[in-house]
Design an enzyme around this catalytic site. Structure first.
Site, PDB file in Angstrom:
ATOM      1  N   ARG A 219      36.317  28.029  40.220  1.00  0.00           N
ATOM      2  CA  ARG A 219      35.335  29.061  39.903  1.00  0.00           C
ATOM      3  C   ARG A 219      34.994  29.158  38.433  1.00  0.00           C
ATOM      4  NH1 ARG A 219      37.264  34.159  43.700  1.00  0.00           N
ATOM      5  NH2 ARG A 219      36.616  33.169  45.628  1.00  0.00           N
TER       6      ARG A 219
ATOM      7  N   SER B  96      28.923  33.037  49.597  1.00  0.00           N
ATOM      8  CA  SER B  96      30.231  32.391  49.746  1.00  0.00           C
ATOM      9  C   SER B  96      30.287  31.069  48.998  1.00  0.00           C
ATOM     10  CB  SER B  96      30.518  32.145  51.219  1.00  0.00           C
ATOM     11  OG  SER B  96      31.622  31.291  51.307  1.00  0.00           O
TER      12      SER B  96
ATOM     13  N   ALA C  42      44.757  47.946  50.041  1.00  0.00           N
ATOM     14  CA  ALA C  42      46.050  48.352  49.503  1.00  0.00           C
ATOM     15  C   ALA C  42      46.363  49.800  49.880  1.00  0.00           C
ATOM     16  CB  ALA C  42      46.061  48.175  47.984  1.00  0.00           C
ATOM     17  N   GLY C  43      45.433  50.700  49.579  1.00  0.00           N
ATOM     18  CA  GLY C  43      45.688  52.121  49.826  1.00  0.00           C
ATOM     19  C   GLY C  43      45.742  52.448  51.311  1.00  0.00           C
TER      20      GLY C  43
HETATM   21  C1  LIG Z   1      31.806  40.457  47.398  1.00  0.00           C
HETATM   22  C2  LIG Z   1      33.288  40.269  47.339  1.00  0.00           C
HETATM   23  C3  LIG Z   1      33.898  39.329  48.139  1.00  0.00           C
HETATM   24  C4  LIG Z   1      35.273  39.155  48.103  1.00  0.00           C
HETATM   25  N1  LIG Z   1      35.840  38.236  48.921  1.00  0.00           N
HETATM   26  C5  LIG Z   1      37.178  38.079  48.928  1.00  0.00           C
HETATM   27  C6  LIG Z   1      37.787  37.160  49.806  1.00  0.00           C
HETATM   28  O1  LIG Z   1      37.125  36.479  50.566  1.00  0.00           O
HETATM   29  N2  LIG Z   1      39.125  37.055  49.806  1.00  0.00           N
HETATM   30  C7  LIG Z   1      39.895  37.812  48.984  1.00  0.00           C
HETATM   31  O2  LIG Z   1      41.094  37.680  49.032  1.00  0.00           O
HETATM   32  N3  LIG Z   1      39.338  38.705  48.134  1.00  0.00           N
HETATM   33  C8  LIG Z   1      37.993  38.854  48.085  1.00  0.00           C
HETATM   34  N4  LIG Z   1      37.435  39.763  47.222  1.00  0.00           N
HETATM   35  C9  LIG Z   1      38.292  40.633  46.407  1.00  0.00           C
HETATM   36  C10 LIG Z   1      38.852  41.769  47.241  1.00  0.00           C
HETATM   37  O3  LIG Z   1      37.879  42.226  48.126  1.00  0.00           O
HETATM   38  C11 LIG Z   1      39.294  42.971  46.411  1.00  0.00           C
HETATM   39  O4  LIG Z   1      40.023  42.566  45.350  1.00  0.00           O
HETATM   40  C12 LIG Z   1      40.176  43.909  47.226  1.00  0.00           C
HETATM   41  O5  LIG Z   1      39.513  44.245  48.411  1.00  0.00           O
HETATM   42  C13 LIG Z   1      40.549  45.155  46.480  1.00  0.00           C
HETATM   43  O6  LIG Z   1      41.198  46.045  47.356  1.00  0.00           O
HETATM   44  P1  LIG Z   1      41.857  47.386  46.858  1.00  0.00           P
HETATM   45  O7  LIG Z   1      42.500  47.982  48.022  1.00  0.00           O
HETATM   46  O8  LIG Z   1      42.692  47.087  45.711  1.00  0.00           O
HETATM   47  O9  LIG Z   1      40.694  48.285  46.313  1.00  0.00           O
HETATM   48  P2  LIG Z   1      39.279  48.724  46.906  1.00  0.00           P
HETATM   49  O10 LIG Z   1      39.003  48.137  48.203  1.00  0.00           O
HETATM   50  O11 LIG Z   1      38.307  48.508  45.819  1.00  0.00           O
HETATM   51  O12 LIG Z   1      39.455  50.258  47.166  1.00  0.00           O
HETATM   52  C14 LIG Z   1      39.425  51.204  46.171  1.00  0.00           C
HETATM   53  C15 LIG Z   1      39.622  52.547  46.787  1.00  0.00           C
HETATM   54  O13 LIG Z   1      39.924  53.484  45.803  1.00  0.00           O
HETATM   55  C16 LIG Z   1      39.101  54.593  45.905  1.00  0.00           C
HETATM   56  N5  LIG Z   1      38.945  55.140  44.572  1.00  0.00           N
HETATM   57  C17 LIG Z   1      38.626  54.494  43.433  1.00  0.00           C
HETATM   58  N6  LIG Z   1      38.624  55.348  42.416  1.00  0.00           N
HETATM   59  C18 LIG Z   1      38.977  56.543  42.893  1.00  0.00           C
HETATM   60  C19 LIG Z   1      39.152  57.824  42.328  1.00  0.00           C
HETATM   61  N7  LIG Z   1      38.993  58.026  41.050  1.00  0.00           N
HETATM   62  N8  LIG Z   1      39.478  58.838  43.140  1.00  0.00           N
HETATM   63  C20 LIG Z   1      39.644  58.649  44.471  1.00  0.00           C
HETATM   64  N9  LIG Z   1      39.509  57.460  45.047  1.00  0.00           N
HETATM   65  C21 LIG Z   1      39.173  56.425  44.267  1.00  0.00           C
HETATM   66  C22 LIG Z   1      37.855  54.092  46.527  1.00  0.00           C
HETATM   67  O14 LIG Z   1      37.178  55.144  47.151  1.00  0.00           O
HETATM   68  C23 LIG Z   1      38.415  53.092  47.496  1.00  0.00           C
HETATM   69  O15 LIG Z   1      38.810  53.753  48.661  1.00  0.00           O
HETATM   70  C24 LIG Z   1      36.055  39.935  47.234  1.00  0.00           C
HETATM   71  C25 LIG Z   1      35.434  40.874  46.429  1.00  0.00           C
HETATM   72  C26 LIG Z   1      34.063  41.030  46.458  1.00  0.00           C
HETATM   73  C27 LIG Z   1      33.425  41.996  45.531  1.00  0.00           C
END
Ligand SMILES: Cc1cc2nc3c(=O)[nH]c(=O)nc-3n(C[C@H](O)[C@H](O)[C@H](O)COP(=O)(O)OP(=O)(O)OC[C@H]3O[C@@H](n4cnc5c(N)ncnc54)[C@H](O)[C@@H]3O)c2cc1C
Ligand code: HEM
Ligand code: HEM
Ligand code: SF4
Ligand code: F3S
Ligand code: FES
Lengths: 232, 640, 252
Positions: B330, B284, B44-45
Site C-alpha cells: 500500500r 478494494s 472492538a467496543g
Molecule cells: C473503507 C474501509 C475499509 C476497511 N477495510 C478493512 C478490511 O477489509 N479489513 C480490516 O481488517 N480492516 C479494514 N478497515 C479498518 C477497520 O475497519 C477499522 O480499523 C476498524 O473497524 C476499527 O474498529 P474500532 O472498533 O476500533 O472502531 P470503530 O468501528 O471506528 O468504532 C468507533 C466507535 O466509537 C464510537 N465513538 C467514537 N468517539 C466517541 C465518543 N467521543 N463518544 C462516544 N462514542 C464514540 C463510535 O460511535 C463508534 O461506535 C477498513 C477501514 C475503512 C475505512
C-alpha cells in the site's frame, strides 16, 4: 410457542388469515361460478343445482356459517389492516411516489380496501336479492322448489342489476389480481423470481373467473333472457 | 522514564497462555457488583461490551450513532485474517505473527502481535457461531482469499461486506445482552471527558446528542474503543463521525498518545472531484490484481485515456518494481501515485489521479470474467465517478485510511491511567508503523472478545467491589465544567468562518505536510501553520444554533477543535522520528529507489506522548517504550 | 468540465417529535453534477450558516451506503430515484438544471422525528433485541469448519444479512411496516445451522416486537424491496411467515 390466539393476532397471523380467508373465498367463487353456469344447461339444471344445495340441510348451514365467517373475518382483517396503517403513519407524506421496479403497488393493490368494501355491500344486496328474494315455486322431481332461475333471468332484465353486477365484477378483477398473488406471499410461499409469473397467473385467474361471472348478466340482458344458450 | 509494557516473561508462544493462568480473577458472584463503561460500539467496543456482559459485569455502552450497528467498522470491505491454514498452504500462527511484525516494519510489540495471531483462529470460530455468513466453498467449508501481499490465503470474507457482517455479529451479541439488562445502552451519546479520581479512571462525561444534556457516568473501569483519527485529514475513507475526541480528552487527562505520526494511506480510492467533496471512497485493493496503473508520459496530456497509445503511457509501478509490479504494498503504491501527480503527470480534472486500467484484463480474460471478479466495484465506481470502467480506465488516488497510532496501552490493553483500557483502532495497537490488509478487524475483535474480558478482570480484582465515589465527587463536577466550558466557548466565538472550512484547511496542511511523505522543513512549517490556524479557529469559528438541542455542527466543532491539537502532535511526532518506518516516510531517509530506511539503532521505540497543555503551542513530553526483538530478526523491507 | 446547475429544494423542518413541521424552500446555484446528494446539502448548510441561518439537519455517517444512517425521502421516494442506491450514494448528475426536489423524513409513528430529517430508529434495535441473534458465549464456539454450510445456503443467508438497517423499507411502505427489515434478519439467521436452534423463539418474539413498536401490517406491496438500497427481496417476508407458521404448529 405463542398461544394460538396471540399468533392469530400477530402481524404475521393477521396476514396469514387474510390469505387463508381470501383463498377460501376464491374457492367459493370458483364453485359458485360453476354452479351459476348451469343456468345455461337444461331448463331444470339451475334449479336442481340450487335445490340440491338447499337439501343438504344442516350441512348447508354449516357451510354457510363457514362462508359467512370467512367473509366477516376477511372483511374485519382487511379493515383493521387499513386502520392500522393510519395509526402507523399518521401524518402521511406531502409527496409520495412509488419507485417501480420490484414494487407491487398498483391501482389494484392500493384499492383493496375500496374494492373490498364495495364487494361487501354488493354481497348484502346480492343475498337480499337472491338468497332471501321472493320466488315462485316450481315442481322438481316431485318436490317443491324455489324457481331461482326465473328470478335470475328476471333480475338481469333490469339494467340496474345487470350493469351494477358488471361493474362490481370488474372490480373483482382488481381485488383478485392483487389478492391471488398476495395470498401466496402471505402464506410464506414466495421464493426466488416467483413474483412475475405469479402476478401474471393472478391476472389470468381474476380475468377468467370474472369473464365467466360477467357473461351471465350481460348475456341475459342482451338476449332479453331468450338467448340460444338458455334452454327452455 | 521508560514505559513498562508488562509483557509476561517466558517463551513467545507461551506468554499469553501463561498470563491467562497467572491473571487475577473476579469471583462470578462479585462480577455484577462491578460496572464497566465501554465507549464505542465498533468491532472492538461491541465485542467487548457483549463479552463483559456475558461474563456477568454490568456494562454501559455508548456510541455517537443512533445505533450501535452503525459504527465505522461496518464499512470494512475486504476481509479478516486468521491463521487457520484451511487451504493448507503452509500458514501458521508463527507466519501470521511474522508477516504482521514485518508488515509493521518492526515497530510493534512482539508479544502483542503473537497473541493476536494466536487468538485469530478463535475469532473465526466465534463469528461463525454467531451466524456471520462468510464465503464458503462448494463443499460447505469456509473459503479464503489472499490479501495485501501475503503469500498465503488466510483472509476470510463475506463478499465486500466483511466488516458489516462481523460488526452485525458483535452488535447482535450486544443486543442480546441489552435485552437481558446486562448492558445499559446509550446511543447518540458522545463522550466528552474522562473522569479520573485518585489517579484511576472512574467515569466519563457524555453529551446526549438529542437533548444536549451533559451527563455523568461512574464506573469501576472505562474502555475506550472509539476508533481511529484519520479524519484529522478532513478527507479520508473514515465515516464522517469518526473522531479523536474521546481519545484526545483522555490524553488531556494524562493518557499517553503513542505514535501519532503512523498513518496509513490506501492507494486505490476514488479521487476528489471538487471542493465540496466530503469524504473519500475506498475501492478494494484486489483491483490491483488485474488493473494496470499508468499515467501519460507527457505532462498535462489532456487526451482521452483511450486515445493515448501504449508507447505514450508510463506504467510506472511495473517499470519501477518489476517483480511486484502493480501489487507493491500500500505505502509504496500510494507514494508513487502522489509523486507522479506532484510531478505534473496526474490525470482528471484536478490532476490528482492516476489511471487503473482493465483494458488488458478484459482483452485477456473477457468482460464476463472481469465482471465476475469486480462487478460490484465497477458499479460502485460508475455510480460515484460517473464513467464506465469497462470502457475507460478508472481514475484512482491514495487516501488516508487507517491510523496505527493511538492511546498507549500495555500488554493488558490498559493505558498508563489505571482503569482506562483502550481497544481497537483507538489504541496504538499491534500494527507498528504499518497495518496489513485484513488485520484491523482481527485486532479489534481480538481485543474485544479475547483479550479485554480477561485482562480487565485482572484490574478489577484489585478494586473493592461496589466502591463508589458518587457523581457529585469534585472530579465529576470539574470534568463536566470542562466539557461545558468548551461547548460555551465554541458557541460564543461567533466568527465568520464555518467549521468545515477550518477543517478543510487543517486537512490540507496535514495532507500536504504530514501525509504520504514528510520532511523536516515541511513538518516545521506545518507546526507553525497549524498553530496559526488554531488561533484563528478560536477567534473566528462560527458555530450555529444552541447547545440544548440536536446540533450536528456543534458536535463537529468540538471534534475539529481536538483535531487541531492532535495535528500538531502528529507533526511533532513525525519530526521527532528521524527515520523512515512503514508508512512514515521521511524523505531524508530513503534508499535510492525511494524505499523507507529505518534506523533501528535510535528509533526502535514506541513514542508515547504526555500532554502538557496548549498555550499557543502544544506542550508534550515524550516517553519511550523500547521495543525488544527477541524472536525475530530485523530486516530491511524490499519489494523490488 | 463538469456541469453546474440550479436546484430548488423544499426541505422538511421540524423541531421535535411533537412540534409542527413545515417546508422551508431553498435555491442552490452552482450545484456540481459530481456532488453527492448529501454534499449538496453540506453546501447548502455552509451557505446558510454564513448567512446566520439555521442549517438543516439530517443523519449520515459512512457516506458510502453501508452504515444505514441516511434516510432521506426524496421526491416521495426513500433514498431517491435510483434503484439500489442509498441517498448518500446518489449523485446530482441524476438531476437537471432547474429541478425541484422535495425532501422529507421517513414518516412512521415508530420513527419519531428528532429534528428535521433526523428520526429515532431505536425501534429497529429493539426488534433485534427481541431475538435477532444467535446465543453463543464468547470463547465457547466450536471449530468453525465443524459445521459445513452449503454454499448456496450461505449465499442466501448473506443476501439477507446485508440489510443496512436504514429504515427505507418502513419509509416507503404504504403501511409503514417493518416486515422487510425484520424478515431479513429472521431469514438470515434461520437459514444457517447456527441459527436453527432458536428459530422458533426468534421469529415469534421479533414479530411480536414489530407490532409492539407500532409498525403497520404488511400488505405485500413490495415497495420496500423496490427502495431497499441493498435489494433485500420480500421473499424474506415470506420466509418469516413460513417460519412463524411452523413455530405455531410445531412448537419448540
Ligand atoms: C473503507 C474501509 C475499509 C476497511 N477495510 C478493512 C478490511 O477489509 N479489513 C480490516 O481488517 N480492516 C479494514 N478497515 C479498518 C477497520 O475497519 C477499522 O480499523 C476498524 O473497524 C476499527 O474498529 P474500532 O472498533 O476500533 O472502531 P470503530 O468501528 O471506528 O468504532 C468507533 C466507535 O466509537 C464510537 N465513538 C467514537 N468517539 C466517541 C465518543 N467521543 N463518544 C462516544 N462514542 C464514540 C463510535 O460511535 C463508534 O461506535 C477498513 C477501514 C475503512 C475505512
Ligand atoms: C369473494 C370475496 C373476496 C375474495 C375472493 C377476496 C380475496 C382476497 C385475497 C385473496 C386477498 C389477498 C390476501 C393476502 O394478501 O394475503 C384479499 C385481500 C384483501 N381483501 Fe379481499 N376478498 C374478498 C372480499 C373482500 C371483502 C368483502 C373485503 C372487505 C373489506 C375485502 C378486503 C380486502 C383487503 C383490504 C385486502 C388487503 C389486505 C391487506 O392489505 O393485507 N376483501 N382479498
Ligand atoms: C353473475 C353473478 C352471480 C349470480 C347469477 C349469482 C347467483 C346467486 C344465486 C341465485 C344465489 C342464491 C343461491 C341460493 O339461495 O341457494 C346466490 C347466492 C350467493 N352468492 Fe351469488 N351470484 C353471482 C355472483 C356472486 C358473487 C360475485 C359473489 C361473491 C361475493 C356471490 C356470493 C354469493 C353468496 C355468498 C351466496 C350465498 C350462498 C349460500 O348462502 O349458499 N355471488 N348467488
Ligand atoms: S431491509 Fe433494506 S430498506 Fe429495510 S432497513 Fe434493511 S436495508 Fe434498509
Ligand atoms: S412495502 Fe410494506 S406492505 Fe409489506 S411488502 Fe413491503 S412491508
Ligand atoms: S451515510 Fe451511511 S448509508 Fe448513507
Amino acid at each position: 410457542m405463542p398461544s394460538f390466539l396471540k399468533a392469530l393476532n400477530s402481524q404475521v397471523g393477521r396476514k396469514v388469515m387474510t390469505g387463508i380467508t381470501g383463498v377460501g373465498l376464491m374457492f367459493f367463487l370458483i364453485g359458485h361460478l360453476l354452479g351459476n353456469l348451469t343456468i345455461f344447461g337444461s331448463p331444470e339444471a339451475f334449479n336442481i343445482y340450487t335445490k340440491k344445495l338447499e337439501s343438504l340441510g344442516p350441512l348447508l348451514y354449516l357451510i354457510e356459517a363457514g362462508l359467512a365467517f370467512f367473509f366477516l373475518y376477511h372483511t374485519i382483517l382487511g379493515i383493521s389492516i387499513w386502520r392500522n396503517k393510519k395509526k402507523a403513519r399518521p401524518g402521511g407524506y406531502k409527496k409520495y411516489q412509488s419507485k417501480g421496479g420490484a414494487s407491487h403497488q398498483s391501482l389494484a393493490s392500493k384499492s383493496m380496501i375500496y374494492t373490498g368494501i364495495i364487494i361487501f355491500v354488493f354481497l348484502i344486496i346480492h343475498l337480499i336479492t337472491f338468497k332471501f328474494g321472493a320466488t315462485e315455486t316450481v315442481m322438481l322431481e316431485g318436490e317443491q322448489a324455489r324457481d331461482l332461475r326465473a328470478l335470475v333471468l328476471d333480475k338481469f332484465q333490469n339494467p340496474l342489476y345487470t350493469f351494477g353486477y358488471t361493474f362490481v365484477l370488474l372490480l373483482f378483477i382488481f381485488h383478485l389480481s392483487h389478492g391471488f398473488w398476495s395470498a401466496f406471499t402471505s402464506l410464506g410461499m414466495k421464493h426466488g423470481d416467483f413474483s412475475k409469473k405469479m402476478q401474471m397467473a393472478a391476472y389470468a385467474f381474476g380475468i377468467i373467473l370474472m369473464v365467466g361471472f360477467i357473461f351471465i348478466p350481460l348475456y341475459i340482458y342482451f338476449t332479453g333472457g331468450q338467448g340460444s344458450l338458455i334452454a327452455y | 522514564m521508560s514505559l513498562d509494557s508488562k509483557v509476561p516473561e517466558g517463551p513467545l508462544t507461551e506468554k499469553w497462555s501463561k498470563h491467562l493462568q497467572d491473571i487475577k480473577l473476579v469471583a462470578p458472584n462479585n462480577k455484577r457488583k462491578y460496572e464497566v463503561i465501554v465507549v464505542g460500539t465498533g468491532l472492538a467496543g461491541g465485542a467487548a461490551a457483549a463479552s463483559f456482559a456475558e461474563m456477568g459485569y454490568n456494562v454501559r455502552s455508548f456510541c455517537i450513532q443512533d445505533s450501535a450497528r452503525r459504527a465505522h467498522s461496518i464499512a470494512a470491505q475486504g476481509g479478516i485474517n486468521a491463521a487457520k491454514n484451511y487451504p493448507n498452504d503452509g500458514d501458521s500462527i508463527w507466519r501470521l505473527f511474522y508477516d504482521t511484525i514485518k508488515g509493521g516494519d518492526y515497530r510493534s510489540r512482539e508479544a502483542n502481535v503473537y497473541r493476536l495471531a494466536q487468538v485469530s483462529n478463535e475469532i473465526i470460530d466465534q463469528a461463525v457461531a454467531q451466524g456471520v455468513p462468510f464465503a464458503r466453498e462448494y463443499g460447505g467449508q469456509l473459503a479464503n482469499r489472499s490479501f495485501g501481499g501475503a503469500q498465503v490465503s488466510r483472509t476470510f470474507y463475506a463478499k465486500g461486506q466483511t466488516g458489516q457482517q462481523l460488526l452485525l455479529g458483535a452488535y447482535q451479541a450486544m443486543m442480546r445482552q441489552v435485552h437481558k439488562g446486562n448492558i445499559k445502552y446509550h446511543p447518540r451519546h458522545e463522550m466528552l471527558e474522562l473522569v479520573v479520581i485518585d489517579g484511576q479512571a472512574k467515569g466519563i462525561i457524555t453529551r446526549d446528542l438529542v437533548s444536549g444534556e451533559l451527563k455523568r457516568w461512574e464506573a469501576d473501569a472505562v474502555v475506550l474503543a472509539t476508533g481511529g483519527y484519520g479524519n484529522v485529514f478532513y478527507l479520508s475513507t473514515n465515516a464522517k463521525n469518526s473522531n479523536v475526541t474521546a481519545a484526545w480528552r483522555a490524553h488531556k487527562k494524562g493518557a499517553y498518545f503513542a505514535n501519532p505520526c503512523y498513518v496509513q494511506v490506501h492507494p486505490t480510492c476514488i479521487p476528489v472531484s471538487g471542493d465540496y467533496q466530503s469524504k473519500l471512497t475506498l475501492m478494494s485493493e484486489s483491483l490491483r490484481n488485474d488493473g494496470r496503473v499508468w499515467v501519460p508520459k507527457k505532462k498535462g496530456d489532456k487526451r482521452h485515456p483511450n486515445d493515448i497509445p501504449d508507447e505514450e503511457r508510463y506504467y510506472y509501478l511495473e517499470e519501477r518494481y518489476p517483480s511486484f509490479g502493480n501489487l507493491v504494498p500500500r505505502d509504496v503504491a500510494s507514494r508513487n501515485a502522489k509523486n507522479v501527480c506532484d510531478d505534473g503527470y496526474g490525470v482528471g480534472e484536478t490532476g490528482l489521479a492516476v489511471y487503473l486500467d482493465f483494458r488488458d484484463a478484459i482483452k485477456r480474460d473477457g468482460k464476463e470474467a472481469v465482471e465476475a471478479r469486480y462487478g460490484n466495484l465497477f458499479e460502485m465506481y460508475e455510480n460515484i465517478a460517473g464513467d464506465n470502467p469497462y470502457k475507460q480506465p478508472m481514475r484512482i488516488y491514495p487516501a488516508v485510511h487507517y491510523t496505527m497510532g493511538g492511546l498507549w496501552v500495555d500488554y493488558n490493553l490498559m493505558s498508563n491511567i489505571p482503569g482506562l483500557f483502550v481497544a481497537g483502532e483507538a489504541n496504538f495497537s499491534d500494527h507498528g508503523a504499518n497495518r496489513l490488509g485484513a488485520s484491523a478487524l482481527m485486532q479489534g475483535l481480538s481485543d474485544g472478545y479475547f483479550v479485554l474480558p480477561y485482562t480487565i478482570g485482572n484490574y478489577l480484582a484489585d478494586q473493592a467491589p461496589g466502591k463508589r465515589y458518587g457523581t457529585d465527587h469534585g472530579a465529576f463536577v470539574e470534568a463536566e465544567n470542562e466539557a461545558q466550558g468548551q461547548i460555551d466557548k465554541l458557541l460564543n466565538v461567533n466568527g465568520d468562518r464555518t467549521i468545515i472550512d477550518f477543517h478543510r484547511s487543517l486537512g490540507k496542511i496535514v495532507w500536504d505536510k504530514i501525509g504520504i511523505a514528510r520532511n523536516e522543513e515541511d513538518l516545521k512549517s506545518a507546526i507553525e501553520e497549524i498553530r496559526e490556524l488554531r488561533e484563528e479557529f478560536w477567534q473566528n469559528v462560527k458555530v450555529p444554533g444552541d447547545k440544548n438541542n440536536y446540533n450536528k455542527y456543534l458536535e463537529f466543532a468540538g471534534r475539529v477543535a481536538d483535531f487541531f491539537e492532535l495535528a500538531e502532535l502528529m507533526a511533532e511526532d513525525a519530526l521527532n522520528r528521524d527515520e523512515s518506518a512503514g508508512c512514515h516516510l521521511r524523505e531524508e531517509h530513503q534508499t535510492e529507489e525511494g524505499e523507507a530506511l529505518r534506523n533501528d539503532e535510535d528509533y526502535s521505540f514506541v513514542a508515547a506522548w504526555e500532554y502538557g497543555g496548549v498555550n499557543g503551542k502544544l506542550e508534550e513530553t515524550l516517553h519511550k517504550e523500547n521495543l525488544e526483538f527477541e524472536f525475530v530478526e530485523l530486516k530491511q523491507r524490499s519489494y523490488k | 468540465m463538469s456541469k453546474e446547475m440550479t436546484i430548488h429544494l423544499k426541505y422538511w423542518k421540524q423541531d421535535g417529535p411533537d412540534a409542527r413541521g413545515y417546508f422551508e424552500e431553498y435555491t442552490l446555484d452552482n450545484v456540481n453534477e459530481h456532488m453527492s446528494f448529501l454534499e449538496m446539502l453540506d453546501v447548502l448548510n455552509e451557505e446558510l450558516m454564513l448567512k446566520d441561518k439555521a442549517p438543516v439537519e439530517f443523519d449520515y455517517d459512512c457516506r458510502e451506503g453501508i452504515c444505514g444512517s441516511c434516510n432521506l425521502v426524496i421526491n416521495g421516494q426513500a433514498h431517491g430515484p435510483k434503484e439500489r442506491v442509498a441517498a448518500c450514494q446518489l449523485h446530482m448528475r441524476n438531476y437537471s438544471d432547474g429541478d425541484h426536489i422535495t425532501i422529507e423524513p421517513p414518516r412512521a409513528a415508530a420513527f419519531p422525528v428528532i429534528k428535521d430529517l433526523v428520526v429515532d430508529r431505536s425501534a429497529f434495535d429493539r426488534i433485534i433485541e427481541a431475538g435477532g441473534y444467535v446465543s453463543v458465549k464468547t470463547g465457547a464456539a466450536p471449530e468453525a469448519n465443524s459445521i459445513p454450510v452449503e454454499q448456496e445456503k450461505a449465499n442466501k443467508a448473506f443476501d439477507y444479512a446485508t440489510c443496512i438497517g436504514c429504515g427505507a423499507c418502513v419509509a416507503a411502505c404504504p403501511n409503514a411496516s417493518a416486515s422487510l427489515f425484520t424478515g431479513a434478519k429472521i431469514a438470515h439467521l434461520n437459514k444457517l445451522p447456527q441459527g436453527e436452534v432458536e428459530r422458533t423463539n426468534r421469529v415469534v418474539n421479533m414479530v411480536d416486537q414489530m407490532k409492539e413498536e407500532g409498525f403497520g401490517d404488511c400488505s405485500n406491496y413490495a415497495e420496500c424491496e423496490a427502495v431497499c438500497p441493498v435489494g433485500i427481496s420480500i421473499t424474506a417476508i415470506a420466509e418469516m411467515r413460513k417460519d412463524y407458521i411452523k413455530a405455531v404448529f410445531k412448537g419448540d
